[in-house]
Design a protein around this motif. Structure first.
Motif, PDB file in Angstrom:
ATOM      1  N   ILE A 149       0.832  -1.207   0.000  1.00 39.93           N
ATOM      2  CA  ILE A 149       0.000   0.000   0.000  1.00 39.93           C
ATOM      3  C   ILE A 149       0.863   1.252   0.000  1.00 39.93           C
ATOM      4  O   ILE A 149       0.609   2.206  -0.745  1.00 39.93           O
ATOM      5  CB  ILE A 149      -0.943  -0.022   1.227  1.00 39.93           C
ATOM      6  CG1 ILE A 149      -1.931  -1.189   1.117  1.00 39.93           C
ATOM      7  CG2 ILE A 149      -1.693   1.302   1.350  1.00 39.93           C
ATOM      8  CD1 ILE A 149      -2.799  -1.378   2.340  1.00 39.93           C
ATOM      9  N   LEU A 150       1.907   1.262   0.828  1.00 38.87           N
ATOM     10  CA  LEU A 150       2.797   2.417   0.898  1.00 38.87           C
ATOM     11  C   LEU A 150       3.485   2.673  -0.436  1.00 38.87           C
ATOM     12  O   LEU A 150       3.670   3.834  -0.838  1.00 38.87           O
ATOM     13  CB  LEU A 150       3.848   2.196   1.987  1.00 38.87           C
ATOM     14  CG  LEU A 150       3.366   2.225   3.435  1.00 38.87           C
ATOM     15  CD1 LEU A 150       4.525   1.903   4.374  1.00 38.87           C
ATOM     16  CD2 LEU A 150       2.759   3.578   3.798  1.00 38.87           C
ATOM     17  N   SER A 151       3.869   1.607  -1.135  1.00 44.30           N
ATOM     18  CA  SER A 151       4.550   1.760  -2.423  1.00 44.30           C
ATOM     19  C   SER A 151       3.655   2.476  -3.427  1.00 44.30           C
ATOM     20  O   SER A 151       4.111   3.362  -4.168  1.00 44.30           O
ATOM     21  CB  SER A 151       4.962   0.396  -2.969  1.00 44.30           C
ATOM     22  OG  SER A 151       5.889  -0.237  -2.107  1.00 44.30           O
ATOM     23  N   ALA A 152       2.375   2.093  -3.459  1.00 39.15           N
ATOM     24  CA  ALA A 152       1.444   2.739  -4.383  1.00 39.15           C
ATOM     25  C   ALA A 152       1.178   4.184  -3.981  1.00 39.15           C
ATOM     26  O   ALA A 152       1.201   5.095  -4.825  1.00 39.15           O
ATOM     27  CB  ALA A 152       0.141   1.946  -4.434  1.00 39.15           C
ATOM     28  N   LEU A 153       0.919   4.413  -2.694  1.00 40.90           N
ATOM     29  CA  LEU A 153       0.621   5.765  -2.234  1.00 40.90           C
ATOM     30  C   LEU A 153       1.842   6.674  -2.336  1.00 40.90           C
ATOM     31  O   LEU A 153       1.706   7.881  -2.578  1.00 40.90           O
ATOM     32  CB  LEU A 153       0.109   5.720  -0.790  1.00 40.90           C
ATOM     33  CG  LEU A 153      -1.245   5.039  -0.592  1.00 40.90           C
ATOM     34  CD1 LEU A 153      -1.634   5.033   0.876  1.00 40.90           C
ATOM     35  CD2 LEU A 153      -2.326   5.716  -1.430  1.00 40.90           C
TER      36      LEU A 153
END
Length: 246
Positions: A149-153
């Motif tokens: 999730i952090l990678s996408a955000l």
């Protein structure tokens, strides 16, 4: 091996994980706090070489999660083709996220954004997990999914990438293409990767989507709806800009 005999890694000597209990809510709260921290730090992270270093950091953490998980499988003697190969949706998006972060390939972003966030969010909210805190698998599970999730955000808030309506349908199309090799792997191994052969034994969203195989059609609708919700903030912003001319 290091893992053998260590109670934090032992396959059989572990507290059970129970969803929607303090240990689950603690993990959810930690995920929300870290996502919020990334948002607050989005502008400082845009300065100088920080974006490149941050991409490397996220990719390294994702790789560490995946490598350590497979080392644990082998060390504990539980590596088997039917359920430990990287053919779950979150495993696939993890690999794609690593490539995206290391190469800066922006064409991979939509799949990580839609399928990565959608799959990881579902996994965190209704975990298929047998190990409770403070077992290694509990920590790896939530950290690994949070990193997706952090990678996408990160690519949205720091790198400035934006999903489009076209990329939504492209990601949905690639998700369905992915089902073909996963179905073949399931047939060859007797596995249930991406839950397309049967429902998981633990409670999940699939329980309200009908019996097999009809829940697969319902799941298609849920995935498309989730993708639409993930696109909604950007779609509304585009409409607002079109009306104001900015």
């Amino acid at each position: 091996m290091f893992f053998i005999g260590n109670r934090y890694f032992d396959v059989f000597d572990s507290p059970d994980f129970v969803a929607f209990t303090p240990q689950h809510f603690a993990a959810l709260g930690g995920c929300v706090l870290i996502v919020g921290l990334l948002y607050l730090l989005r502008r400082p992270l845009q300065q100088g070489s920080r974006p490149r270093y941050m991409r490397w950091f996220l990719a390294s953490m994702l790789i560490l999660c995946e490598v350590s998980l497979n080392v644990w499988y082998v060390s504990e003697g539980i590596f088997q083709a039917k359920d430990t190969l990287p053919f779950e949706l979150c495993s696939v998006t993890l690999y794609v996220a690593v490539i995206m972060l290391l190469t800066g390939n922006r064409r991979l972003f939509p799949f990580v954004y839609f399928a990565g966030i959608g799959g990881a969010l579902q996994a965190i909210l209704t975990p298929v997990l047998g190990y409770g805190f403070p077992h290694y698998r509990y920590l790896e599970f939530f950290i690994g999914h949070l990193l997706i999730i952090l990678s996408a955000l990160y690519m949205v808030w720091v790198e400035g990438l934006r999903p489009t309506l076209g990329s939504l349908f492209a990601a949905f199309g690639w998700l369905n293409v992915l089902l073909v090799p996963v179905w073949i792997v399931n047939r060859l191994t007797g596995g249930n990767y991406m839950f397309i052969s049967r429902k998981p034994d633990t409670a999940s969203l699939l329980d309200i989507l009908g019996p097999y195989p009809w829940y697969l059609l319902s799941l298609e609708g849920v995935a498309l709806l989730l993708f639409a919700l993930l696109y909604l903030p950007f779609g509304l912003r585009s409409v607002k800009r079109a009306k104001t001319g900015h």
